[in-house]
Design an enzyme around this catalytic site. Structure first.
Site, short mmCIF file in Angstrom:
data_model
loop_
_atom_site.label_atom_id
_atom_site.label_comp_id
_atom_site.label_asym_id
_atom_site.label_seq_id
_atom_site.Cartn_x
_atom_site.Cartn_y
_atom_site.Cartn_z
CG HIS A 54 2.64 29.08 92.34
ND1 HIS A 54 1.46 29.50 91.13
CD2 HIS A 54 1.13 28.79 93.94
CE1 HIS A 54 0.57 30.44 92.38
NE2 HIS A 54 0.84 29.49 93.15
C1 T46 Z 1 -1.54 30.02 95.52
C2 T46 Z 1 -3.43 29.78 94.86
C3 T46 Z 1 -4.15 29.10 95.67
C4 T46 Z 1 0.56 39.45 96.54
O1 T46 Z 1 1.06 40.20 96.14
N1 T46 Z 1 0.28 38.90 97.97
C5 T46 Z 1 -0.99 37.40 97.70
O2 T46 Z 1 -0.82 37.30 98.45
C6 T46 Z 1 -0.64 36.91 96.62
C7 T46 Z 1 -1.97 35.04 97.00
C8 T46 Z 1 -0.58 37.06 95.67
N2 T46 Z 1 0.15 38.52 95.22
C9 T46 Z 1 0.27 39.29 93.45
C10 T46 Z 1 1.63 37.47 93.14
C11 T46 Z 1 1.26 38.25 92.16
O3 T46 Z 1 2.19 39.38 91.34
O4 T46 Z 1 -1.16 39.00 93.15
C12 T46 Z 1 -0.53 37.90 91.85
C13 T46 Z 1 -1.06 36.94 91.43
O5 T46 Z 1 -0.64 35.85 92.31
P1 T46 Z 1 -0.08 34.72 91.79
O6 T46 Z 1 -0.24 35.01 90.09
O7 T46 Z 1 0.23 33.69 92.49
O8 T46 Z 1 -2.00 33.64 91.48
P2 T46 Z 1 -2.50 32.17 92.15
O9 T46 Z 1 -4.59 32.40 91.72
O10 T46 Z 1 -2.07 31.58 90.09
O11 T46 Z 1 -2.07 31.54 93.18
C14 T46 Z 1 -2.98 32.07 94.74
C15 T46 Z 1 -1.31 32.41 95.08
O12 T46 Z 1 -0.39 32.55 95.14
C16 T46 Z 1 -0.62 30.59 95.47
O13 T46 Z 1 0.07 30.40 96.59
O14 T46 Z 1 -1.72 28.58 96.19
O15 T46 Z 1 -3.72 30.82 94.52
#
Ligand code: T46
Length: 139
Positions: A54
């Site tokens: 993303h």
């Molecule tokens: C990024 C990389 C390095 C939350 O509720 N609060 C938060 O602060 C974050 C970061 C995520 N979430 C929720 C959103 C999704 O339902 O946690 C779930 C997993 O998030 P995501 O799939 O976006 O996780 P990553 O590891 O793919 O990405 C994260 C960050 O979202 C992103 O900004 O740069 O870590």
């Protein structure tokens, strides 16, 4: 001329070393170029896990490998670059409008992220084509 909307660069933190071990500290608007509004971390990550995939409309972040290592694949809409994070003193600053993917996590790797804004799902481009269209629209 191409107009890049994002910026990525390595950030090096201070290290206080003595016989008791090492200490590194981070101050917002000093060692990272924004007020720190949120901290989160990734841990218990399976070694074959792929995260990210993303870009963000406004969010700026700095990623650190507090333990272990992992790869961050960066795509600013024009160029792609791979970064390896493996030193807790060295972070990767990623501005808005940069696509990132993370993989090759070592066993026990811990990724800490300092973020410029609270969590907001509306800030995400989770579709690569939409991200590319936004970059193209600015050029
Ligand atoms: C990024 C990389 C390095 C939350 O509720 N609060 C938060 O602060 C974050 C970061 C995520 N979430 C929720 C959103 C999704 O339902 O946690 C779930 C997993 O998030 P995501 O799939 O976006 O996780 P990553 O590891 O793919 O990405 C994260 C960050 O979202 C992103 O900004 O740069 O870590």
């Amino acid at each position: 001329m191409k107009k890049k909307l994002g910026e990525v660069r390595e950030v090096e933190l201070p290290q206080i070393h003595d016989f008791r071990g090492d200490l590194t500290f981070i101050e917002g608007n000093s060692h990272v170029p924004f007020d720190i509004k949120r901290v989160y971390y990734l841990y218990n990550v399976p070694v074959d896990s792929e995260r990210g995939g993303h870009a963000h409309r406004d969010l700026q972040q700095v990623l650190f490998a507090l333990s272990g290592s992992f790869r961050v694949k960066i795509d600013d809409g024009f160029d792609t670059t791979d970064y390896w994070l493996r030193d807790p003193r060295k972070g990767l600053y990623i501005s808005q409008m940069v696509w990132r993917e993370m993989d090759s996590f070592s066993q026990g790797a811990v990724c800490m992220v300092l973020a410029s804004l609270p969590f907001d799902e509306a800030d995400y481009y989770r579709d690569y084509d939409m991200f590319r269209q936004a970059v193209s629209a600015a050029n």
